[in-house]
Design a protein around this motif. Sequence first.
Motif, PDB file in Angstrom:
ATOM      1  N   LEU A  60      39.839  30.944  37.482  1.00 49.29           N
ATOM      2  CA  LEU A  60      39.955  32.187  36.733  1.00 49.29           C
ATOM      3  C   LEU A  60      40.971  32.102  35.611  1.00 49.29           C
ATOM      4  O   LEU A  60      40.982  32.933  34.721  1.00 49.29           O
ATOM      5  N   GLU A 290      38.957  34.165  27.948  1.00 49.84           N
ATOM      6  CA  GLU A 290      38.579  35.090  29.021  1.00 49.84           C
ATOM      7  C   GLU A 290      37.208  35.711  28.817  1.00 49.84           C
ATOM      8  O   GLU A 290      36.666  36.319  29.744  1.00 49.84           O
ATOM      9  N   LEU A 297      35.761  36.697  34.681  1.00 51.23           N
ATOM     10  CA  LEU A 297      37.015  36.698  33.936  1.00 51.23           C
ATOM     11  C   LEU A 297      37.271  38.037  33.264  1.00 51.23           C
ATOM     12  O   LEU A 297      38.409  38.527  33.246  1.00 51.23           O
ATOM     13  N   ASP A 300      38.330  40.531  35.873  1.00 57.03           N
ATOM     14  CA  ASP A 300      39.685  40.235  36.335  1.00 57.03           C
ATOM     15  C   ASP A 300      40.732  40.765  35.352  1.00 57.03           C
ATOM     16  O   ASP A 300      41.772  41.284  35.768  1.00 57.03           O
TER      17      ASP A 300
END
Length: 562
Positions: A60, A290, A297, A300
């Motif tokens: 991640l 990201e 991603l 998150d």
Amino acid sequence: MRAQWQKHLNSELKDTLSQAKISLQLSILALLFALMASAVIILFRLLLLWINTYTKTTELDFTGIADGWRVLLPMVGAILIWFVAKISSKRYKRMGIAYVLHRVKLHYGKLPLQSAPSQFFQALFALATNFSVGREGPVIHLGAVTASVLAEKFKLPDNSVRIMCASGVAAGIAATFNTPLAAVIFVFEVILREYKVHYFFPIIIAAICGTVTNQLMFGNIHEYDQIGIIHIPLSQYPILAICGLLLGCIAALFNSSLLKVTATGQSWPLLYRVLLAGIVTTIVGMLMPEALGSEELAIDQAISEHPSILFLIALLVAKIIATIAAIGLGIPGGVIGPIFGIGALVGAILALTSAILFPSIAPYVGLYTIIGMTAIMGVCLSAPLAALVALLEMTNNPSIILPAMFVSIPAFLIAHQAFNTKSLFLEQLDIMGLDYRVSAVQQALQKTGVRARMDKRMVIVSDNNELQLEVLKRAEGRSVLVRSTEDQMEMLQLEMQRYDSESALTRHPIEGLPDTATLNEVYKILSRERRGEVYIYQNKKENIVGVVSWGALQKEIRSGQI
């Protein structure tokens, strides 16, 4: 015993499956085919995980990618995708959810087996090299191909092949996302676009099979249960209504932009399209890593502690660009995963912006991300119920139901009324020139096989006038067929003539259909003259098993079931 079993498969089983009714046999077949479809999907997921152990795209934290070799992964993926497409047959280049929908509507869900390897490896490379595409596209296609090919191999009636194809789709979704109910709703709302009770049980059995397979391999995991969701009070609902309007506008803008890029790239060579998609994705990865991948991603970042609004806005723009470049330029993969990422970012941005004016909103950022995902998916795919149930199962939290339903109303109204937004998949089919529209009568007739309504009481005679007249007199209402010297089947009838010198026997050629066909094919042939008959054969044209007349077809239409 072997002869009896063969007779059961060729006659009794087909007679049962040809009817538009709930049957144990159909449910058992759905279970068997769902097991095979689930196995294919599990193989796909395991291969993707194995590749990710080398590319490390499962991590991640992508902050170090811009300085490493992995920044070039989209370019490598683009070349691999082009190579697989190049060595594959051009006849089977179409793939994805929109194509499955087209085949279900017009071809009973029959998908060519040759399209499966191309979809498998192209999607595998796209997902492994960080393109902004989702897993649901390839798993729906692979599940549908597996089930439909097996159904054709067993020579099931076409109306049952469609149900098996839909069951394969449900098994594929459930085996990927651990969402059995969402899989069933998605099939009815997006793929079939109608609900029939006899469809329900095979599809739900397939969804259960896919879910059990998923849980045995990967555990009972809910992908978004880490998102903190707090029950929101009714006093916040006016703000939710305003957010719903903004979500509808953003979803409409995304759909419009994606479709414009898709339409523009249709005339370009595949190599140019995938390379351009690779270049755009590589640049986005350098500036905003990201935004790469499906949705993990982006989500998150949306639910991280104390995120910057400006950073989330930049990430949203980068995610939209990467998704439009990948999907619009033909990178094989699904759109739902990236839509979830976009929706989560929009929801988080709306929550943080609203919290500046109304600080009491701050604790509900997690709920806003889920609401954003639900509204964006629902509007883009014209599937609000599928979106709601999918997020309900993936979060394992019923607190989202009421606010998500409430937000979907203004989002849908403004998107469909103000921007004339339609289902993304249907718009893609229009751009590709693939039809999906079927008249109401034909759609209803497709649900019943010819074996369910054919008249098995028939007589086949040789080409001898005296014998034919004698047989016709003793037919007692049964159809009398004669094979002409040109090996053409003809219907024999006794009609009143104006003059005694004219023959009372009349013969007219009739067309044949396999016993796997549906009443819709009979309707297409006989509706030209609104009379006549069609003979039904099994395996080969010499083995005639029944006749369907225009009168029998009209009786079926007037029965109230059509």
